[in-house]
Every structure is written in structure tokens, then in C-alpha cells.
Design a protein around this motif. Structure first.
Motif, PDB file in Angstrom:
ATOM      1  N   LEU A 182       0.821  -1.213   0.000  1.00 51.76           N
ATOM      2  CA  LEU A 182       0.000   0.000   0.000  1.00 51.76           C
ATOM      3  C   LEU A 182       0.855   1.263   0.000  1.00 51.76           C
ATOM      4  O   LEU A 182       0.484   2.272  -0.610  1.00 51.76           O
ATOM      5  CB  LEU A 182      -0.946  -0.002   1.205  1.00 51.76           C
ATOM      6  CG  LEU A 182      -2.112  -0.993   1.127  1.00 51.76           C
ATOM      7  CD1 LEU A 182      -2.938  -0.939   2.407  1.00 51.76           C
ATOM      8  CD2 LEU A 182      -2.991  -0.719  -0.087  1.00 51.76           C
ATOM      9  N   ILE A 183       2.004   1.223   0.666  1.00 52.48           N
ATOM     10  CA  ILE A 183       2.905   2.374   0.662  1.00 52.48           C
ATOM     11  C   ILE A 183       3.517   2.549  -0.719  1.00 52.48           C
ATOM     12  O   ILE A 183       3.656   3.677  -1.216  1.00 52.48           O
ATOM     13  CB  ILE A 183       3.995   2.214   1.741  1.00 52.48           C
ATOM     14  CG1 ILE A 183       3.356   2.273   3.127  1.00 52.48           C
ATOM     15  CG2 ILE A 183       5.065   3.296   1.589  1.00 52.48           C
ATOM     16  CD1 ILE A 183       4.341   2.106   4.258  1.00 52.48           C
ATOM     17  N   ASN A 184       3.874   1.433  -1.353  1.00 60.00           N
ATOM     18  CA  ASN A 184       4.404   1.507  -2.718  1.00 60.00           C
ATOM     19  C   ASN A 184       3.380   2.144  -3.659  1.00 60.00           C
ATOM     20  O   ASN A 184       3.728   2.966  -4.517  1.00 60.00           O
ATOM     21  CB  ASN A 184       4.766   0.112  -3.232  1.00 60.00           C
ATOM     22  CG  ASN A 184       5.951  -0.494  -2.512  1.00 60.00           C
ATOM     23  OD1 ASN A 184       6.770   0.225  -1.943  1.00 60.00           O
ATOM     24  ND2 ASN A 184       6.050  -1.815  -2.521  1.00 60.00           N
ATOM     25  N   LYS A 185       2.126   1.761  -3.492  1.00 60.70           N
ATOM     26  CA  LYS A 185       1.063   2.310  -4.336  1.00 60.70           C
ATOM     27  C   LYS A 185       0.890   3.800  -4.068  1.00 60.70           C
ATOM     28  O   LYS A 185       0.749   4.604  -5.008  1.00 60.70           O
ATOM     29  CB  LYS A 185      -0.240   1.570  -4.080  1.00 60.70           C
ATOM     30  CG  LYS A 185      -1.375   1.972  -5.013  1.00 60.70           C
ATOM     31  CD  LYS A 185      -2.590   1.084  -4.818  1.00 60.70           C
ATOM     32  CE  LYS A 185      -3.687   1.419  -5.821  1.00 60.70           C
ATOM     33  NZ  LYS A 185      -4.863   0.520  -5.668  1.00 60.70           N
ATOM     34  N   LYS A 186       0.929   4.192  -2.812  1.00 63.66           N
ATOM     35  CA  LYS A 186       0.777   5.593  -2.445  1.00 63.66           C
ATOM     36  C   LYS A 186       1.914   6.437  -3.013  1.00 63.66           C
ATOM     37  O   LYS A 186       1.695   7.533  -3.554  1.00 63.66           O
ATOM     38  CB  LYS A 186       0.734   5.724  -0.928  1.00 63.66           C
ATOM     39  CG  LYS A 186       0.512   7.138  -0.421  1.00 63.66           C
ATOM     40  CD  LYS A 186       0.435   7.164   1.103  1.00 63.66           C
ATOM     41  CE  LYS A 186       0.211   8.579   1.614  1.00 63.66           C
ATOM     42  NZ  LYS A 186       0.133   8.612   3.101  1.00 63.66           N
ATOM     43  N   ASN A 187       3.147   5.923  -2.913  1.00 60.81           N
ATOM     44  CA  ASN A 187       4.306   6.662  -3.429  1.00 60.81           C
ATOM     45  C   ASN A 187       4.244   6.808  -4.946  1.00 60.81           C
ATOM     46  O   ASN A 187       4.610   7.860  -5.494  1.00 60.81           O
ATOM     47  CB  ASN A 187       5.599   5.952  -3.023  1.00 60.81           C
ATOM     48  CG  ASN A 187       5.879   6.047  -1.536  1.00 60.81           C
ATOM     49  OD1 ASN A 187       5.359   6.943  -0.851  1.00 60.81           O
ATOM     50  ND2 ASN A 187       6.681   5.145  -1.016  1.00 60.81           N
ATOM     51  N   THR A 188       3.786   5.755  -5.611  1.00 57.99           N
ATOM     52  CA  THR A 188       3.647   5.810  -7.068  1.00 57.99           C
ATOM     53  C   THR A 188       2.586   6.824  -7.465  1.00 57.99           C
ATOM     54  O   THR A 188       2.761   7.589  -8.426  1.00 57.99           O
ATOM     55  CB  THR A 188       3.278   4.416  -7.628  1.00 57.99           C
ATOM     56  OG1 THR A 188       4.252   3.458  -7.198  1.00 57.99           O
ATOM     57  CG2 THR A 188       3.250   4.441  -9.152  1.00 57.99           C
ATOM     58  N   TYR A 189       1.485   6.850  -6.732  1.00 57.42           N
ATOM     59  CA  TYR A 189       0.408   7.809  -7.014  1.00 57.42           C
ATOM     60  C   TYR A 189       0.909   9.244  -6.852  1.00 57.42           C
ATOM     61  O   TYR A 189       0.568  10.124  -7.664  1.00 57.42           O
ATOM     62  CB  TYR A 189      -0.771   7.553  -6.082  1.00 57.42           C
ATOM     63  CG  TYR A 189      -1.952   8.457  -6.343  1.00 57.42           C
ATOM     64  CD1 TYR A 189      -2.746   8.269  -7.471  1.00 57.42           C
ATOM     65  CD2 TYR A 189      -2.269   9.487  -5.468  1.00 57.42           C
ATOM     66  CE1 TYR A 189      -3.831   9.099  -7.729  1.00 57.42           C
ATOM     67  CE2 TYR A 189      -3.353  10.324  -5.715  1.00 57.42           C
ATOM     68  CZ  TYR A 189      -4.130  10.125  -6.847  1.00 57.42           C
ATOM     69  OH  TYR A 189      -5.191  10.956  -7.107  1.00 57.42           O
ATOM     70  N   LYS A 190       1.724   9.479  -5.845  1.00 57.51           N
ATOM     71  CA  LYS A 190       2.274  10.820  -5.629  1.00 57.51           C
ATOM     72  C   LYS A 190       3.127  11.254  -6.815  1.00 57.51           C
ATOM     73  O   LYS A 190       3.033  12.395  -7.280  1.00 57.51           O
ATOM     74  CB  LYS A 190       3.118  10.847  -4.350  1.00 57.51           C
ATOM     75  CG  LYS A 190       2.312  10.828  -3.061  1.00 57.51           C
ATOM     76  CD  LYS A 190       3.245  10.873  -1.848  1.00 57.51           C
ATOM     77  CE  LYS A 190       2.469  10.898  -0.548  1.00 57.51           C
ATOM     78  NZ  LYS A 190       3.379  10.905   0.632  1.00 57.51           N
ATOM     79  N   LEU A 191       3.968  10.339  -7.304  1.00 55.88           N
ATOM     80  CA  LEU A 191       4.803  10.661  -8.464  1.00 55.88           C
ATOM     81  C   LEU A 191       3.951  10.974  -9.687  1.00 55.88           C
ATOM     82  O   LEU A 191       4.213  11.931 -10.419  1.00 55.88           O
ATOM     83  CB  LEU A 191       5.747   9.491  -8.771  1.00 55.88           C
ATOM     84  CG  LEU A 191       7.002   9.335  -7.931  1.00 55.88           C
ATOM     85  CD1 LEU A 191       7.776   8.107  -8.379  1.00 55.88           C
ATOM     86  CD2 LEU A 191       7.875  10.574  -8.039  1.00 55.88           C
ATOM     87  N   TRP A 192       2.947  10.143  -9.907  1.00 50.49           N
ATOM     88  CA  TRP A 192       2.101  10.283 -11.096  1.00 50.49           C
ATOM     89  C   TRP A 192       1.322  11.595 -11.060  1.00 50.49           C
ATOM     90  O   TRP A 192       1.286  12.335 -12.051  1.00 50.49           O
ATOM     91  CB  TRP A 192       1.165   9.093 -11.200  1.00 50.49           C
ATOM     92  CG  TRP A 192       0.176   9.168 -12.317  1.00 50.49           C
ATOM     93  CD1 TRP A 192      -1.178   9.235 -12.222  1.00 50.49           C
ATOM     94  CD2 TRP A 192       0.462   9.183 -13.721  1.00 50.49           C
ATOM     95  NE1 TRP A 192      -1.759   9.288 -13.462  1.00 50.49           N
ATOM     96  CE2 TRP A 192      -0.776   9.256 -14.404  1.00 50.49           C
ATOM     97  CE3 TRP A 192       1.639   9.137 -14.470  1.00 50.49           C
ATOM     98  CZ2 TRP A 192      -0.871   9.284 -15.793  1.00 50.49           C
ATOM     99  CZ3 TRP A 192       1.544   9.177 -15.863  1.00 50.49           C
ATOM    100  CH2 TRP A 192       0.318   9.248 -16.505  1.00 50.49           C
ATOM    101  N   THR A 193       0.701  11.900  -9.942  1.00 47.86           N
ATOM    102  CA  THR A 193      -0.093  13.128  -9.849  1.00 47.86           C
ATOM    103  C   THR A 193       0.795  14.373  -9.895  1.00 47.86           C
ATOM    104  O   THR A 193       0.411  15.390 -10.479  1.00 47.86           O
ATOM    105  CB  THR A 193      -0.938  13.136  -8.561  1.00 47.86           C
ATOM    106  OG1 THR A 193      -0.097  12.922  -7.421  1.00 47.86           O
ATOM    107  CG2 THR A 193      -2.011  12.049  -8.617  1.00 47.86           C
ATOM    108  N   ALA A 194       1.988  14.282  -9.290  1.00 47.78           N
ATOM    109  CA  ALA A 194       2.908  15.427  -9.335  1.00 47.78           C
ATOM    110  C   ALA A 194       3.336  15.717 -10.766  1.00 47.78           C
ATOM    111  O   ALA A 194       3.451  16.885 -11.173  1.00 47.78           O
ATOM    112  CB  ALA A 194       4.129  15.149  -8.459  1.00 47.78           C
ATOM    113  N   LEU A 195       3.566  14.670 -11.544  1.00 51.50           N
ATOM    114  CA  LEU A 195       3.943  14.850 -12.952  1.00 51.50           C
ATOM    115  C   LEU A 195       2.796  15.496 -13.732  1.00 51.50           C
ATOM    116  O   LEU A 195       3.018  16.427 -14.515  1.00 51.50           O
ATOM    117  CB  LEU A 195       4.311  13.509 -13.577  1.00 51.50           C
ATOM    118  CG  LEU A 195       4.570  13.544 -15.089  1.00 51.50           C
ATOM    119  CD1 LEU A 195       5.785  14.406 -15.404  1.00 51.50           C
ATOM    120  CD2 LEU A 195       4.755  12.142 -15.642  1.00 51.50           C
TER     121      LEU A 195
END
Length: 206
Positions: A182-195
Motif C-alpha cells: 500500500l505504501i508503494n502504491k501511495k508513493n507511485t500515485y504521488k509521483l504520477w499526480t505530481a507529474l
């Protein structure tokens, strides 16, 4: 079209990160899948492998014995160089076709999933790179469990790739998959939305 090169070490969790990105509606071009498609019987890579290696690399149903090919190329630098020089241009041509189709559909961002992004110089074709990594012990254990490799087979495949430390050095963004899912998913979402937010601001300023 803004292109992200997604890469990492073998068995570091790149497939899982791609599944997260797909959930976030990202468009992904998977070069491993393209290679598998081209290596189906009678397709371009299959024909190249068969012409080069002969009958020994075919199974009874005429599909390629991928494990045998892997053992050959990972233990012989000459054969590995031949494989790279033969397969990469064919895969790249298909990647470019798919990028064109996505552009025609109005897609603004594409993720290029390329295991050997830096090794084959494809980082030149993208706007930024993301590297997926995990500690060496976890990587080795994951690979052995996933592919039923012996310790020697797994270690050989890991050592045949560029060290993760170098990939991380070159990366614009890094994703550590040693965390809970779940943390991996959250971190990936942060990268994607920031981009997405960054590109939206750039478009507004133009």
C-alpha cells in the motif's frame, strides 16, 4: 507526448508499479510484452532466433525455449551482444508505432517500460526516467521464487545487468519497492499526480 522511461533491476517490482500506474489511467508501452509478441512462432524475433541458434532452442510446439536462450546469452557475451543488436531495433520500431497511435488518440503522457533502458541507450528517447529498486537480498529471493531459478542462475542474471546503484544515480525519480504494498502504491500515485500537475502548469504558461 511526454515520455517517461520506467526501468529497474530484474525482480525489483517494476511490474507491480506498472499495475499501479494502469490503475491511475496511465498509458504504458511494455517492451517485454512487445518482445514476447515478436518472438511468437513465425514472427520477426522468432525467425531471427531460429536462424541463429537452430532447432535446439525450439520446444515441441515450436515456441522458443526461453530458459535455454537465457542460459546461452547470459553465459556468453558474444551471444548476448548478438541478441541485443538483433532484437532492440525490431522492438524500438514497434514502440514508435505505438507512440504514434497514442499521440493520434490525444494521449499526453506515456510510460515506456524498458528493463534495459540505460544499458541500450533508450534513456535518450525519453523526457525523464524512473527507477524501481529494492535491496539486493530481496531482489535475489524474489527472482528465485518467481522463476524457480537456482541461486547461481538468479545471481548470474542480476550481475548481467547494470548495477542498481548506477541506475539510481542516473534516475530523475526512484521508487523503493521494499515497503509494504500500500505504501508503494501511495508513493507511485504521488509521483504520477505530481507529474500531471507539473505538465498542466507548463501547458498553462504556454
Amino acid at each position: 507526448m511526454y515520455k517517461i522511461g520506467l526501468t529497474g533491476g530484474i525482480a525489483c517490482g517494476k511490474t507491480t508499479i506498472c499495475s499501479f500506474l494502469q490503475e491511475f489511467s496511465a498509458s504504458i508501452i511494455d517492451t517485454d510484452k512487445i518482445a514476447h509478441e515478436l518472438a511468437c512462432p513465425e514472427n520477426s524475433l522468432w525467425q531471427a532466433y531460429y536462424a541463429h541458434f537452430g532447432e535446439k532452442i525450439l520446444l515441441n510446439d515450436k515456441t522458443l525455449n526461453r530458459r535455454l536462450i537465457g542460459n546461452i546469452v547470459f553465459s556468453n557475451s558474444t551471444e548476448k551482444n548478438w541478441l541485443n543488436k538483433t532484437s532492440h531495433p525490431l522492438i524500438l520500431a514497434e514502440v514508435k508505432k505505438r507512440i504514434t497511435r497514442l499521440t493520434d488518440l490525444g494521449i499526453k503522457i506515456v510510460i515506456l517500460d524498458v528493463p534495459l533502458l540505460y544499458e541500450i541507450g533508450w534513456d535518450r528517447f525519453v523526457d525523464e526516467t524512473w527507477v524501481v529498486y529494492v535491496d539486493k537480498k530481496t531482489q535475489l529471493n524474489r527472482l528465485r521464487q518467481r522463476n524457480s531459478y537456482t541461486f547461481a542462475e538468479a545471481r548470474h542474471r542480476i550481475q548481467s545487468q547494470m548495477p542498481l546503484s548506477r541506475k539510481i544515480k542516473y534516475a530523475d525519480k526512484v521508487i523503493n519497492t521494499g515497503n509494504p504494498l500500500l505504501i508503494n502504491k501511495k508513493n507511485t500515485y504521488k509521483l504520477w499526480t505530481a507529474l500531471q500537475q507539473k505538465l498542466e502548469k507548463i501547458n498553462e504558461q504556454q
